[in-house]
Scaffold this active site. Structure first.
Site, mmCIF file in Angstrom:
data_model
loop_
_atom_site.group_PDB
_atom_site.id
_atom_site.type_symbol
_atom_site.label_atom_id
_atom_site.label_comp_id
_atom_site.label_asym_id
_atom_site.label_seq_id
_atom_site.Cartn_x
_atom_site.Cartn_y
_atom_site.Cartn_z
ATOM 1 N N GLU A 44 11.818 17.046 24.193
ATOM 2 C CA GLU A 44 11.329 15.693 23.120
ATOM 3 C C GLU A 44 11.944 14.489 23.364
ATOM 4 O O GLU A 44 13.000 14.574 23.840
ATOM 5 C CB GLU A 44 11.416 16.348 21.614
ATOM 6 C CG GLU A 44 11.193 15.130 20.597
ATOM 7 C CD GLU A 44 11.253 15.606 19.429
ATOM 8 O OE1 GLU A 44 10.614 14.933 18.341
ATOM 9 O OE2 GLU A 44 12.428 16.172 19.179
ATOM 10 N N LYS A 115 3.092 15.387 17.499
ATOM 11 C CA LYS A 115 3.922 15.862 16.685
ATOM 12 C C LYS A 115 3.289 15.814 15.346
ATOM 13 O O LYS A 115 3.286 14.848 14.617
ATOM 14 C CB LYS A 115 5.293 15.604 16.733
ATOM 15 C CG LYS A 115 6.369 16.211 15.779
ATOM 16 C CD LYS A 115 7.877 15.675 16.003
ATOM 17 C CE LYS A 115 8.879 16.605 15.213
ATOM 18 N NZ LYS A 115 10.311 15.581 15.536
ATOM 19 N N CYS A 156 9.795 20.344 18.347
ATOM 20 C CA CYS A 156 10.726 20.053 17.426
ATOM 21 C C CYS A 156 10.722 20.934 16.091
ATOM 22 O O CYS A 156 10.706 21.730 15.907
ATOM 23 C CB CYS A 156 11.477 18.592 17.466
ATOM 24 S SG CYS A 156 13.242 18.556 17.095
#
Length: 285
Positions: A44, A115, A156
């Site tokens: 990320e 995300k 994440c």
């Protein structure tokens, strides 16, 4: 489809200079390819780790002109490998998207993923994060095709939301990923167990490259890029310094694990009820 392949996680310690971060990513991806990797994933925020919002906005642009994406597309073409950029920051109007990019062996972009779950938390050590102040969250789950099967793209904080991984697996994902910039505190507590759990629950491989160490903007990240097989066994794990870890992925293990414990097929619909104290006694009266 090919039965097995070598996957690599390129662990980084990205800073506030996008050009240096790009060059570091290219070096690590080339290193992994030189060691036999056919699939290489970066973490990320590959291109920029900057806590200051103004600094971030000054250094990012749209996907079409992003230099890290362009450079890694060229490496994928040059080496004939699949490259998964864990994420880069790209401008989306008044905010920034935290976007993963899957690149094919010819350098073409196969899929992008923004995300979904944004890290808005207050940690016990006093750290406070509000990603929603800067980033715009995605609203779609994404599967990307690879020569070995479908890859589920996540990033994440997504790893804490198991329904996302189950949905990806139910729709054909054989490999799942959560490239990350995990804080040291949360990583020490939860990183490994969350990855093993997502792998076991879905009978899938988990492949997650991470940022590791103390960054220029002052944050500390956990590192420990990890590859887990569908039975929950850790095949490769890094420490907290930049570098490359590799593992051979045997795709037959997905069918084997799902055949032993077919949890994806055993799910049943259910309702949720709340039983109140004293309700039975009141009904009897």
């Amino acid at each position: 489809m090919t039965q097995s392949f070598v996957a690599a996680c390129a662990q980084m310690r990205s800073g506030t200079d996008p050009s240096k971060n790009r060059d570091d990513a290219v070096t690590l991806v080339r290193q992994a390819a030189g060691e036999g990797a056919q699939f290489v994933q970066t973490p990320e925020m590959t291109s920029l780790v900057a806590r200051n919002r103004d600094d971030l906005f000054a250094k990012v642009g749209p996907q079409e002109t992003d230099p890290t994406i362009a450079a890694l597309r060229e490496v994928a073409r040059e080496r004939g490998i699949v490259v998964h950029i864990g994420s880069v920051a790209v401008r989306e109007g008044e905010k920034v998207a935290n976007r993963g990019v899957l690149i094919d062996t010819d350098g073409a972009i196969v899929a992008t993923y923004d995300k979904v779950h944004l890290f808005d938390v207050d940690l016990p050590n006093g750290e406070s994060w509000r990603e929603s102040n800067t980033y715009t969250g995605g609203d779609r789950a994404v599967l990307g095709e690879t020569p070995w099967g479908l890859l589920g793209l996540t990033i994440c904080y997504d790893v804490r939301f198991p329904a996302l991984y189950r949905a990806l697996a139910e729709n054909g994902a054989r490999f799942l990923s959560a490239p990350a910039c995990f804080t040291r505190q949360t990583g020490e507590a939860h990183w490994s167990v969350l990855h093993r759990a997502r792998a076991i629950e879905t009978g899938s491989f988990m492949i997650s490259a991470a940022q590791g160490g103390t960054h220029e903007d002052g944050r500390e990240t956990f590192g420990h890029s990890i590859i887990v097989d569908p039975w929950g066994r850790v095949l490769a794990e890094a420490g907290d310094v930049p570098g490359v870890v590799l593992a051979r992925i045997d795709t037959a293990l997905v069918d084997e694990a799902r055949g032993r414990i077919p949890a994806l097929r055993h799910a049943r619909p259910f309702t949720v009820e709340t039983a109140r104290r004293g309700a039975a006694r009141e009904a009897a009266e």
